[in-house]
Design an enzyme around this catalytic site. Structure first.
Site, PDB file in Angstrom:
ATOM      1  N   SER A 126      -0.524  10.903   0.286  1.00 25.62           N
ATOM      2  CA  SER A 126      -0.230   9.506  -0.048  1.00 25.62           C
ATOM      3  C   SER A 126      -0.350   9.269  -1.541  1.00 25.62           C
ATOM      4  CB  SER A 126      -1.218   8.590   0.687  1.00 25.62           C
ATOM      5  OG  SER A 126      -1.146   7.266   0.204  1.00 25.62           O
ATOM      6  N   TYR A 151      -9.350   5.668   2.895  1.00 21.34           N
ATOM      7  CA  TYR A 151      -8.056   6.230   3.283  1.00 21.34           C
ATOM      8  C   TYR A 151      -7.567   7.217   2.232  1.00 21.34           C
ATOM      9  CZ  TYR A 151      -3.005   6.565   3.898  1.00 21.34           C
ATOM     10  OH  TYR A 151      -1.733   7.045   4.034  1.00 21.34           O
TER      11      TYR A 151
END
Length: 334
Positions: A126, A151
């Site tokens: 990501s 995350y």
């Protein structure tokens, strides 16, 4: 060729499985169909993959025994690993879900690849790994040691775990740092979906950092094209590579990391305006401060990916927004 696609009921996973089928590959798709967001949407994504080369299994990547059995039985050629607990803000509320899926689950996938001689593991990282980095565009050669959400930390951990398996066991791995993916069949927890729904419902939309934010919005069609192309580019060992002379995106092991994004960020307010124009409705706006876990700007340097695959995004934001809004209105009968 036989592919495993994890997160096959998800936004990117379902689109990737569909594309692989279209070019003639056999795909086994797995997903645990959790209720992080509307399961009906996940099921609808699966229902649209009407292809004789696709088979779906409801499995959780965090289930070690199930993953061992799946890999041993199916003997996949390649794996595209999209399954993960997504969302920056949700990681503030339910951190253990991220450990289970993004860490334990990722380890189970790596072990499956190791034990069954998978040719290539492509996995979703990501853009959030860039965290406090301020130099733009973000480059895979940059250090990414300061994530600002759990995350993001799990995604950075995925890259480190992959490198250890590439180094120890010669498992070829490629990580893809996705940049703000949007488009039809998208996730309800992401800004394009939230904005469109609230505008149509007459509710105010939250504008973080008073609108002074920039995102490298990338249409899902461009993302999938890049994913499928990079699956054919299997990393090789580079005995001449060293930590001192190489970059963090490569290694002496069969390991690589790439950005996958549009490469031209736009202001959040410009994106909102594109949605307003497609809906022909002016949004009610609630301007607020930057939220925990948010970053000011994302901006992908994709030169390495282009050199490796010829990948170059084609869908401009205006066209992409029009496609998404048309899908949303049709799917929800608005």
């Amino acid at each position: 060729m036989k592919y495993l696609v994890t997160g096959a009921a998800g936004f990117i996973g379902s689109a990737t499985a569909e594309k692989l089928n279209q070019v003639g590959h056999y795909v086994v798709g797995i997903d645990n169909l959790n209720d992080y967001y509307d399961v009906n949407l996940k099921q609808a994504r699966l229902n649209r993959i009407k292809h004789p080369l696709f088979r779906f299994l409801c499995l959780d990547i965090a289930d070690r025994d199930a993953m061992e059995a799946l890999f041993a039985e199916e003997q996949f050629d390649r794996v595209i690993h999209c399954a993960a607990q997504a969302g920056v803000r949700y990681s503030l509320e339910n951190p253990h879900a991220y450990a289970d899926s993004n860490l334990v689950g990722h380890l189970n996938i790596l072990e499956g690849c190791r034990q069954n001689q998978v040719q290539h593991l492509v996995y979703a990282s990501s853009s959030s790994v860039y965290g406090l980095n301020s130099k733009v565009p973000f480059s895979p050669s940059d250090k990414v040691d300061h994530p600002i959400s759990l995350y993001a930390a799990t995604k950075k951990s995925n890259e480190l775990m992959a490198h250890s398996y590439s180094h120890l066991y010669d498992v070829p791995t490629t990580g893809l740092r996705f940049f703000t993916v949007y488009g039809s069949w998208g996730r309800p927890d992401m800004a394009p979906f939230i904005f469109t729904k609230k505008i149509l419902d007459g509710d105010a939309i939250d504008i973080n950092n008073n609108g002074d934010m920039w995102r490298d919005f990338t249409h899902v069609d461009d993302i999938v094209e890049g994913v499928v192309r990079i699956a054919d580019v299997i990393p090789q060992k580079d005995e001449a590579w060293t930590v001192e002379t190489g970059t963090p995106a490569s290694s002496s092991a069969p390991y690589a990391v790439y950005n996958i994004g549009h490469g031209s960020p736009i202001n959040l307010m410009a994106f909102v305006k594109a949605i307003e124009e497609e809906l022909d409705i002016e949004a009610k706006k609630n301007f607020r401060e930057m939220q925990p876990g948010d970053v000011y700007q994302t901006y992908a340097d994709t030169e390495d990916l282009f050199a490796a695959t010829g990948y170059k995004p084609k869908v401009p934001v205006k066209e992409g927004v029009a496609e998404f809004v048309a899908w949303y209105k049709d799917f929800y009968g608005k």
